[in-house]
Design a protein around this motif. Structure first.
Motif, PDB file in Angstrom:
ATOM      1  N   ASP A  54      -4.600  -2.721  -0.552  1.00 39.01           N
ATOM      2  CA  ASP A  54      -3.314  -2.030  -0.647  1.00 39.01           C
ATOM      3  C   ASP A  54      -3.351  -0.662   0.021  1.00 39.01           C
ATOM      4  OD1 ASP A  54      -2.356  -4.116  -2.210  1.00 39.01           O
ATOM      5  OD2 ASP A  54      -2.923  -3.128  -4.094  1.00 39.01           O
ATOM      6  N   LEU A  55      -4.543  -0.210   0.426  1.00 41.00           N
ATOM      7  CA  LEU A  55      -4.740   1.173   0.859  1.00 41.00           C
ATOM      8  C   LEU A  55      -5.043   1.274   2.341  1.00 41.00           C
ATOM      9  CD1 LEU A  55      -7.028   2.277  -2.101  1.00 41.00           C
ATOM     10  CD2 LEU A  55      -4.603   2.838  -1.827  1.00 41.00           C
ATOM     11  N   LEU A  56      -4.555   2.362   2.941  1.00 40.30           N
ATOM     12  CA  LEU A  56      -4.899   2.749   4.305  1.00 40.30           C
ATOM     13  C   LEU A  56      -5.440   4.167   4.259  1.00 40.30           C
ATOM     14  CD1 LEU A  56      -4.815   2.375   7.421  1.00 40.30           C
ATOM     15  CD2 LEU A  56      -2.449   3.223   7.341  1.00 40.30           C
ATOM     16  N   ILE A  57      -6.672   4.355   4.735  1.00 39.12           N
ATOM     17  CA  ILE A  57      -7.262   5.689   4.772  1.00 39.12           C
ATOM     18  C   ILE A  57      -6.666   6.454   5.941  1.00 39.12           C
ATOM     19  CG2 ILE A  57      -9.401   7.024   4.923  1.00 39.12           C
ATOM     20  CD1 ILE A  57      -9.127   5.353   2.382  1.00 39.12           C
ATOM     21  N   THR A  58      -6.272   7.703   5.692  1.00 33.70           N
ATOM     22  CA  THR A  58      -5.644   8.532   6.713  1.00 33.70           C
ATOM     23  C   THR A  58      -6.405   9.839   6.884  1.00 33.70           C
ATOM     24  OG1 THR A  58      -4.155   9.543   5.086  1.00 33.70           O
ATOM     25  CG2 THR A  58      -3.379   7.558   6.230  1.00 33.70           C
ATOM     26  N   THR A  59      -6.174  10.500   7.991  1.00 32.44           N
ATOM     27  CA  THR A  59      -6.813  11.791   8.255  1.00 32.44           C
ATOM     28  C   THR A  59      -5.995  12.868   7.551  1.00 32.44           C
ATOM     29  OG1 THR A  59      -7.589  10.926  10.370  1.00 32.44           O
ATOM     30  CG2 THR A  59      -7.699  13.315  10.056  1.00 32.44           C
ATOM     31  N   GLY A  60      -6.241  12.988   6.262  1.00 31.90           N
ATOM     32  CA  GLY A  60      -5.426  13.839   5.415  1.00 31.90           C
ATOM     33  C   GLY A  60      -4.106  13.165   5.100  1.00 31.90           C
ATOM     34  N   SER A  61      -3.468  13.571   4.007  1.00 31.70           N
ATOM     35  CA  SER A  61      -2.180  12.962   3.679  1.00 31.70           C
ATOM     36  C   SER A  61      -1.094  13.417   4.639  1.00 31.70           C
ATOM     37  CB  SER A  61      -1.786  13.271   2.233  1.00 31.70           C
ATOM     38  OG  SER A  61      -1.729  14.659   2.002  1.00 31.70           O
ATOM     39  N   GLN A  62      -1.341  14.492   5.387  1.00 30.44           N
ATOM     40  CA  GLN A  62      -0.363  14.886   6.404  1.00 30.44           C
ATOM     41  C   GLN A  62      -0.212  13.792   7.463  1.00 30.44           C
ATOM     42  OE1 GLN A  62       1.556  17.565   6.197  1.00 30.44           O
ATOM     43  NE2 GLN A  62       2.654  16.992   8.049  1.00 30.44           N
ATOM     44  N   GLN A  63      -1.330  13.158   7.851  1.00 35.81           N
ATOM     45  CA  GLN A  63      -1.199  12.052   8.793  1.00 35.81           C
ATOM     46  C   GLN A  63      -0.421  10.895   8.178  1.00 35.81           C
ATOM     47  OE1 GLN A  63      -4.406   9.299   9.837  1.00 35.81           O
ATOM     48  NE2 GLN A  63      -3.944   9.639  12.005  1.00 35.81           N
ATOM     49  N   ALA A  64      -0.587  10.677   6.877  1.00 43.14           N
ATOM     50  CA  ALA A  64       0.176   9.617   6.225  1.00 43.14           C
ATOM     51  C   ALA A  64       1.673   9.840   6.405  1.00 43.14           C
ATOM     52  CB  ALA A  64      -0.190   9.547   4.743  1.00 43.14           C
ATOM     53  N   LEU A  65       2.115  11.089   6.289  1.00 42.94           N
ATOM     54  CA  LEU A  65       3.530  11.396   6.505  1.00 42.94           C
ATOM     55  C   LEU A  65       3.944  11.059   7.930  1.00 42.94           C
ATOM     56  CD1 LEU A  65       3.856  14.812   4.655  1.00 42.94           C
ATOM     57  CD2 LEU A  65       4.999  12.678   4.043  1.00 42.94           C
ATOM     58  N   THR A  66       3.091  11.391   8.889  1.00 47.56           N
ATOM     59  CA  THR A  66       3.399  11.094  10.287  1.00 47.56           C
ATOM     60  C   THR A  66       3.498   9.590  10.520  1.00 47.56           C
ATOM     61  OG1 THR A  66       2.267  13.117  10.993  1.00 47.56           O
ATOM     62  CG2 THR A  66       2.628  11.428  12.662  1.00 47.56           C
ATOM     63  N   LEU A  67       2.594   8.824   9.929  1.00 49.23           N
ATOM     64  CA  LEU A  67       2.628   7.374  10.086  1.00 49.23           C
ATOM     65  C   LEU A  67       3.886   6.782   9.463  1.00 49.23           C
ATOM     66  CD1 LEU A  67      -1.093   6.474   9.288  1.00 49.23           C
ATOM     67  CD2 LEU A  67      -0.044   6.916  11.521  1.00 49.23           C
ATOM     68  N   ILE A  68       4.301   7.311   8.323  1.00 51.38           N
ATOM     69  CA  ILE A  68       5.516   6.835   7.670  1.00 51.38           C
ATOM     70  C   ILE A  68       6.732   7.140   8.538  1.00 51.38           C
ATOM     71  CG2 ILE A  68       7.047   7.238   5.699  1.00 51.38           C
ATOM     72  CD1 ILE A  68       4.407   7.667   4.064  1.00 51.38           C
ATOM     73  N   ALA A  69       6.781   8.356   9.080  1.00 47.19           N
ATOM     74  CA  ALA A  69       7.900   8.714   9.952  1.00 47.19           C
ATOM     75  C   ALA A  69       7.944   7.808  11.174  1.00 47.19           C
ATOM     76  CB  ALA A  69       7.782  10.175  10.366  1.00 47.19           C
ATOM     77  N   THR A  70       6.777   7.520  11.738  1.00 45.46           N
ATOM     78  CA  THR A  70       6.709   6.636  12.913  1.00 45.46           C
ATOM     79  C   THR A  70       7.181   5.230  12.572  1.00 45.46           C
ATOM     80  OG1 THR A  70       4.857   7.891  13.811  1.00 45.46           O
ATOM     81  CG2 THR A  70       5.151   5.663  14.654  1.00 45.46           C
ATOM     82  N   THR A  71       6.847   4.765  11.391  1.00 43.37           N
ATOM     83  CA  THR A  71       7.122   3.384  10.985  1.00 43.37           C
ATOM     84  C   THR A  71       8.554   3.171  10.504  1.00 43.37           C
ATOM     85  OG1 THR A  71       4.794   3.106  10.356  1.00 43.37           O
ATOM     86  CG2 THR A  71       6.359   1.537   9.440  1.00 43.37           C
ATOM     87  N   LEU A  72       9.122   4.163   9.818  1.00 40.71           N
ATOM     88  CA  LEU A  72      10.390   3.939   9.129  1.00 40.71           C
ATOM     89  C   LEU A  72      11.590   4.664   9.729  1.00 40.71           C
ATOM     90  CD1 LEU A  72       9.317   4.051   5.365  1.00 40.71           C
ATOM     91  CD2 LEU A  72       9.738   2.055   6.801  1.00 40.71           C
ATOM     92  N   LEU A  73      11.374   5.639  10.600  1.00 37.87           N
ATOM     93  CA  LEU A  73      12.491   6.471  11.039  1.00 37.87           C
ATOM     94  C   LEU A  73      12.835   6.276  12.506  1.00 37.87           C
ATOM     95  CD1 LEU A  73      11.621   9.864   9.291  1.00 37.87           C
ATOM     96  CD2 LEU A  73      13.184   8.058   8.505  1.00 37.87           C
TER      97      LEU A  73
END
Length: 393
Positions: free
Chosen positions: A96-115
């Motif tokens: 269920d998990l994806l390791i990211t380079t800090g949670s800031q990168q997680a925000l960037t990935l979400i923006a890329t995927t959903l917006l």
């Protein structure tokens, strides 16, 4: 004849530089007492434990630790995080998990995927500054949700969802940055119901949830039945282990998992192999819960020192939050004060804070400011407040 190359992308013009990063540079000189950055106390880093973990990785598995690795992340680390989340009332599997380079990168990935450019993102009022930057860079239109001391207003949220048709809601429900407030259990359920009934993604950012100094822990929104299939939970080791590792993670519904992996592949292939491997070894060798208890024991009196000193340091008529955990206290000065104009006077007295205006998505309140209490002893906090009081007098 020389022709200038093209300018930077126009979308960058809508994204302001982080004042927190700029203030940190100004406060690097010795003697400054800074309430500005949301930094963990460096003297509390488990240097010996982390050194031992890196030594073990390099001694026993150097070829693996120094090689490219899977985008999804180190399997040992993912399992350790899944186990921790499961113990916090959120059953989680490593997949269920994806390791990211800090949670800031997680925000960037979400923006890329959903917006898509022009999509609406609902945010708290005020909200985490770096998240606002991330969504602005993606071309989103930010719409704030009214909030009070118990977090965002679910009735206002429902009205905004109906009117704006947003792509997602972003919030920090526990010990929010910058205000320190916590969304109540009743409101968490209401947020989940709004998301379920109106088809809304929730991005639940939880960097501070384990830094609780009083009260009982609340279950994450992601654990609620109405929100389970539409909540992306973000976590990080930056506040409870070491920010220099740059290890965060996201827990996403299966419908999004592959898209987020592809976005990360395009961003950086994978997070540092050796840092992930060392973190996995560290979590298997130490009692992280005991380390967090030590952090709480150190931070709680610092919080108390800050709150105790504010009545004397701040002008009459000021108000401030009283957080149950986290790193921040949110202040509003009386009348039409402008914290940005007061900051140079504070820096001249070797004390710093962050003006609150940049944390607002649309209409800023210039009379607000954020104070962090984690990086100084109670005695240093008292001295810092004395300096701040003199600057604000």
């Amino acid at each position: 004849m020389r022709v200038a190359p093209p300018p930077p992308a126009a979308r960058l013009s809508a994204v302001a530089s982080s004042p927190v990063r700029e203030i940190l540079a100004l406060t690097a000189r010795p003697g400054v007492i800074s309430f500005a950055g949301g930094l963990p106390a460096p003297e509390l880093f488990d240097v010996d434990g982390l050194r031992a973990a890196f030594d073990e990785v390099l001694a026993k598995q150097p070829r693996r630790a120094l090689q490219y690795s899977r985008t999804e992340g180190d399997p040992v680390l993912r399992q350790a995080i899944a186990d921790r989340l499961t113990r916090r009332d959120l059953p989680t599997a490593a997949d269920d998990l994806l390791i990211t380079t800090g949670s800031q990168q997680a925000l960037t990935l979400i923006a890329t995927t959903l917006l898509e450019p022009g999509d609406v993102v609902l945010v708290e009022e005020p909200s985490y500054l770096a998240a606002l930057q991330c969504f602005q860079l993606a071309g989103a239109r930010l719409v704030p949700v009214p909030c009070d001391e118990d977090g965002l207003d679910p009735v206002a949220l429902a009205e905004l969802v109906d009117r704006e048709r947003p792509a997602l809601l972003y919030l920090v429900p526990t010990f929010q940055n910058p205000t320190g407030r916590t969304l109540t259990a009743e409101r968490r359920r209401a947020v989940a119901e709004v998301a379920a009934s109106r088809g809304l993604w929730i991005v639940e950012d939880d960097p501070y949830g384990e830094l609780r100094y009083r009260g009982e822990a609340l279950s994450p929104i992601a654990a609620l039945d109405d929100a389970a299939d539409r909540t992306i939970l973000l976590g990080t080791f930056s506040k409870i282990m070491a920010p220099g590792l740059r290890i965060g993670w996201l827990r996403a519904p299966a419908a999004l998992a592959n898209s987020l992996v592809v976005a990360k592949q395009a961003a950086d292939l994978h997070t540092s192999t050796i840092d992930q491997a060392a973190a996995g070894v560290y979590l298997g060798a130490v009692d992280l819960d005991e380390h967090i208890r030590r952090l709480r024991a150190a931070y709680a009196p610092r919080r108390e020192a800050l709150l105790a000193g504010l009545p004397e340091a701040l002008p009459a008529g000021s108000t401030w939050s009283d957080p149950d955990g986290g790193m921040f206290v949110w202040v509003r000065l009386p009348g039409v004060a402008d914290a940005s104009e007061l900051l140079p006077r504070a820096l001249a007295r070797d004390v710093a804070f962050v003006p609150g205006a940049p944390f607002f998505a649309t209409r800023p309140d210039p009379a607000t400011l954020r104070l962090s209490f984690t990086t100084h002893s109670p005695e240093e906090i008292a001295e810092g407040l004395r300096r701040l009081g003199a600057a604000l007098a």
